[in-house]
Design a protein around this motif. Structure first.
Motif, PDB file in Angstrom:
ATOM      1  N   UNK A 103     -18.248 -27.233   5.377  1.00  0.00           N
ATOM      2  CA  UNK A 103     -17.845 -26.817   4.035  1.00  0.00           C
ATOM      3  C   UNK A 103     -19.039 -26.887   3.099  1.00  0.00           C
ATOM      4  N   UNK A 104     -19.168 -25.922   2.188  1.00  0.00           N
ATOM      5  CA  UNK A 104     -20.241 -25.991   1.194  1.00  0.00           C
ATOM      6  C   UNK A 104     -19.897 -26.906   0.027  1.00  0.00           C
ATOM      7  N   UNK A 105     -18.699 -27.479   0.020  1.00  0.00           N
ATOM      8  CA  UNK A 105     -18.234 -28.279  -1.105  1.00  0.00           C
ATOM      9  C   UNK A 105     -18.756 -29.702  -1.042  1.00  0.00           C
ATOM     10  N   UNK A 106     -18.829 -30.329  -2.215  1.00  0.00           N
ATOM     11  CA  UNK A 106     -19.024 -31.767  -2.319  1.00  0.00           C
ATOM     12  C   UNK A 106     -17.658 -32.384  -2.580  1.00  0.00           C
ATOM     13  N   UNK A 107     -17.322 -33.410  -1.828  1.00  0.00           N
ATOM     14  CA  UNK A 107     -15.994 -34.004  -1.941  1.00  0.00           C
ATOM     15  C   UNK A 107     -16.060 -35.286  -2.771  1.00  0.00           C
ATOM     16  N   UNK A 108     -15.054 -35.456  -3.629  1.00  0.00           N
ATOM     17  CA  UNK A 108     -14.942 -36.661  -4.452  1.00  0.00           C
ATOM     18  C   UNK A 108     -13.659 -37.389  -4.059  1.00  0.00           C
ATOM     19  N   UNK A 109     -13.839 -38.520  -3.387  1.00  0.00           N
ATOM     20  CA  UNK A 109     -12.677 -39.315  -2.948  1.00  0.00           C
ATOM     21  C   UNK A 109     -12.227 -40.224  -4.086  1.00  0.00           C
ATOM     22  N   UNK A 110     -10.945 -40.223  -4.349  1.00  0.00           N
ATOM     23  CA  UNK A 110     -10.386 -41.022  -5.422  1.00  0.00           C
ATOM     24  C   UNK A 110      -9.109 -41.692  -4.911  1.00  0.00           C
ATOM     25  N   UNK A 111      -8.960 -43.021  -5.043  1.00  0.00           N
ATOM     26  CA  UNK A 111      -9.750 -43.941  -5.874  1.00  0.00           C
ATOM     27  C   UNK A 111     -10.988 -44.473  -5.163  1.00  0.00           C
ATOM     28  N   UNK A 112     -11.795 -45.196  -5.930  1.00  0.00           N
ATOM     29  CA  UNK A 112     -12.994 -45.813  -5.379  1.00  0.00           C
ATOM     30  C   UNK A 112     -13.055 -47.265  -5.848  1.00  0.00           C
ATOM     31  N   UNK A 113     -13.817 -48.039  -5.134  1.00  0.00           N
ATOM     32  CA  UNK A 113     -14.017 -49.437  -5.508  1.00  0.00           C
ATOM     33  C   UNK A 113     -15.278 -49.534  -6.360  1.00  0.00           C
ATOM     34  N   UNK A 114     -15.118 -49.948  -7.625  1.00  0.00           N
ATOM     35  CA  UNK A 114     -16.238 -50.022  -8.565  1.00  0.00           C
ATOM     36  C   UNK A 114     -16.458 -51.463  -9.016  1.00  0.00           C
ATOM     37  N   UNK A 115     -17.680 -51.783  -9.472  1.00  0.00           N
ATOM     38  CA  UNK A 115     -17.943 -53.126 -10.012  1.00  0.00           C
ATOM     39  C   UNK A 115     -16.985 -53.437 -11.155  1.00  0.00           C
TER      40      UNK A 115
ATOM     41  N   UNK B 111     -12.535 -34.896 -11.807  1.00  0.00           N
ATOM     42  CA  UNK B 111     -12.351 -33.529 -12.297  1.00  0.00           C
ATOM     43  C   UNK B 111     -13.376 -33.142 -13.364  1.00  0.00           C
ATOM     44  N   UNK B 112     -14.272 -34.056 -13.709  1.00  0.00           N
ATOM     45  CA  UNK B 112     -15.299 -33.723 -14.694  1.00  0.00           C
ATOM     46  C   UNK B 112     -16.554 -33.163 -14.035  1.00  0.00           C
ATOM     47  N   UNK B 113     -16.561 -33.105 -12.697  1.00  0.00           N
ATOM     48  CA  UNK B 113     -17.744 -32.665 -11.967  1.00  0.00           C
ATOM     49  C   UNK B 113     -17.626 -31.199 -11.561  1.00  0.00           C
ATOM     50  N   UNK B 114     -18.744 -30.494 -11.633  1.00  0.00           N
ATOM     51  CA  UNK B 114     -18.789 -29.123 -11.146  1.00  0.00           C
ATOM     52  C   UNK B 114     -19.030 -29.121  -9.633  1.00  0.00           C
ATOM     53  N   UNK B 115     -18.525 -28.085  -8.980  1.00  0.00           N
ATOM     54  CA  UNK B 115     -18.738 -27.900  -7.535  1.00  0.00           C
ATOM     55  C   UNK B 115     -18.306 -29.120  -6.728  1.00  0.00           C
ATOM     56  N   UNK B 116     -17.242 -29.760  -7.175  1.00  0.00           N
ATOM     57  CA  UNK B 116     -16.707 -30.927  -6.484  1.00  0.00           C
ATOM     58  C   UNK B 116     -15.236 -30.663  -6.173  1.00  0.00           C
ATOM     59  N   UNK B 117     -14.841 -31.003  -4.956  1.00  0.00           N
ATOM     60  CA  UNK B 117     -13.452 -30.827  -4.529  1.00  0.00           C
ATOM     61  C   UNK B 117     -12.793 -32.208  -4.454  1.00  0.00           C
ATOM     62  N   UNK B 118     -11.810 -32.501  -5.334  1.00  0.00           N
ATOM     63  CA  UNK B 118     -11.209 -33.840  -5.362  1.00  0.00           C
ATOM     64  C   UNK B 118     -10.284 -34.086  -4.167  1.00  0.00           C
ATOM     65  N   UNK B 119     -10.387 -35.297  -3.642  1.00  0.00           N
ATOM     66  CA  UNK B 119      -9.495 -35.791  -2.597  1.00  0.00           C
ATOM     67  C   UNK B 119      -8.737 -36.967  -3.193  1.00  0.00           C
ATOM     68  N   UNK B 120      -7.467 -36.783  -3.506  1.00  0.00           N
ATOM     69  CA  UNK B 120      -6.697 -37.744  -4.292  1.00  0.00           C
ATOM     70  C   UNK B 120      -5.761 -38.531  -3.380  1.00  0.00           C
ATOM     71  N   UNK B 121      -6.098 -39.789  -3.157  1.00  0.00           N
ATOM     72  CA  UNK B 121      -5.313 -40.649  -2.272  1.00  0.00           C
ATOM     73  C   UNK B 121      -4.428 -41.561  -3.128  1.00  0.00           C
ATOM     74  N   UNK B 122      -3.147 -41.238  -3.205  1.00  0.00           N
ATOM     75  CA  UNK B 122      -2.170 -41.981  -4.001  1.00  0.00           C
ATOM     76  C   UNK B 122      -2.625 -42.124  -5.453  1.00  0.00           C
ATOM     77  N   UNK B 123      -2.798 -41.007  -6.182  1.00  0.00           N
ATOM     78  CA  UNK B 123      -3.259 -41.098  -7.574  1.00  0.00           C
ATOM     79  C   UNK B 123      -2.213 -41.673  -8.520  1.00  0.00           C
ATOM     80  N   UNK B 124      -0.956 -41.803  -8.090  1.00  0.00           N
ATOM     81  CA  UNK B 124       0.081 -42.349  -8.972  1.00  0.00           C
ATOM     82  C   UNK B 124       0.238 -43.851  -8.822  1.00  0.00           C
TER      83      UNK B 124
END
Length: 374
Positions: A63-75, A130-143
């Protein structure tokens, strides 16, 4: 235009013997709002993580897409802004635009990420994806961690989005609102439906009903074959016994059957014929068994409840709870009975998770008042 190509993808976790996916081939379009569904353990999260490259690069995914996995573990101990910036670059005005659409105050960016409620964290990570260009979101249990009002806000947000995505959720109403295609993982098979989740449910119900009706007929036929095979074996044994029983042979055939060699040959023919028929029936049974559908059934759920003689598990008077200097509630009188089910409700950020965390002994929460916990 197809933007995600999956060709002969197989994956097995190193610690497991059973593969999650075997020779999976699939084409997905980046414009789809795709609901990924299936029972727990079928590979939904694994599929998203494979696309995101979190389980190593897979030759079977192109795929030519960049994937954004959500959620993520952040500091958790630094500001939300710095935590997000450490994850990926973004333009602040684009992020604040998406936050505004999700009804998030820009002031949240100045607070420690760990001090935000679970719902605020989920919505903030969604805004980042969703604020990123050329990114395809992967939403794992967003609710997750969202109350009813926030779930509806996220549903409205995704419906208005022009961007495609893949979403996993156990909220059926939510999936119906935010999907136009469904990818279903069922018993090692994968089915693509060009419909929303509600249409998928209708199609799946019809298919399951047809499979159940066919299975019932096949099982009746298999049972009949089993009974016939058992009867055939019984008849063969009876025939062999009658041949060897001189007393049951007709008088006019005694001379004919006096030769023991003849008797053994005849018995052998009868038994061989019965074995051949039994083998044919066994093959037919096996073929019909192979046609049976592997229809999923919901597992039984048991509650591990232990009796307790206390009538009240928790009694609190004039309670107040503070988190990082922010008062979540004050002057609360609360009694939790030992029986029944108690619902803890309130908008995101009101302190529901913090209160439960305090009951479980989490550090960093300042609770004042009088209480007794059994």
């Amino acid at each position: 235009m197809t933007a995600i190509q999956i060709n002969h993808l197989s994956y097995t976790y190193p610690s497991q013997a059973k593969p999650i996916f075997t020779d999976l081939t699939l084409d997905l379009d980046s414009s789809w709002k795709l609901a990924l569904v299936g029972r727990n353990g079928r590979g939904k999260t694994t599929f998203l993580r494979l696309l995101a490259g979190q389980l190593g690069q897979q030759a079977g995914i192109k795929s030519p897409l960049n994937f954004a996995y959500c959620p993520r573990s952040l500091p958790r101990d630094q500001s939300a802004y710095l935590s997000l910036l450490g994850e990926q670059d973004f333009e602040l005005w684009r992020l604040e635009k998406e936050m505004n659409r999700l009804r998030l105050s820009p002031d949240l960016l100045d607070q420690p990420f760990g001090d935000l409620s679970g719902g605020e964290q989920s919505k903030l990570l969604l805004a980042l994806a969703f604020s990123q260009r050329d990114v395809f979101p992967l939403l794992d249990e967003p609710t997750n961690h969202l109350d009813a009002a926030s779930r509806q806000e996220v549903a409205d947000y995704l419906k208005k989005s022009r961007q495609g995505y893949i979403v996993v959720s156990h909220d059926r109403t939510f999936l119906t609102e935010v999907s136009d295609h469904v990818l279903a993982l069922e018993n090692g098979e994968i089915h693509l439906y060009r419909d929303d989740f509600s249409g998928y449910q209708t199609s799946k119900q019809h298919r399951d009903e047809e499979n159940l009706a066919r299975d019932r007929q096949l099982r009746r036929e298999i049972k009949s074959l089993e009974n016939s095979r058992r009867q055939l074996a019984a008849n063969a044994r009876q025939a062999e016994n009658s041949i060897h029983s001189r007393g049951k042979i007709k008088p006019d055939r005694k001379a004919e059957l006096s030769d023991k060699g003849f008797l053994s040959k005849r018995a052998a023919k009868v038994m061989q014929r019965s074995k051949n028929v039994a083998r044919r029936q066994a093959r037919e049974e096996a073929a019909k068994q192979g046609l049976l559908s592997n229809i999923e059934a919901a597992p039984r759920l048991d509650m591990n409840f232990k009796e307790d003689y206390h009538r009240e598990l928790f009694v609190g008077r004039q309670l107040s709870l503070n988190l990082a200097g922010r008062e979540l509630f004050a002057d609360l009188d609360l009694v939790l009975p030992s029986r029944g089910i108690v619902a803890l409700t309130g908008p995101n950020g009101s302190g529901k998770t913090s209160f439960i965390s305090w009951l479980l002994g989490r550090q960093g929460l300042d609770c004042r008042g009088d209480w007794q916990l059994q």
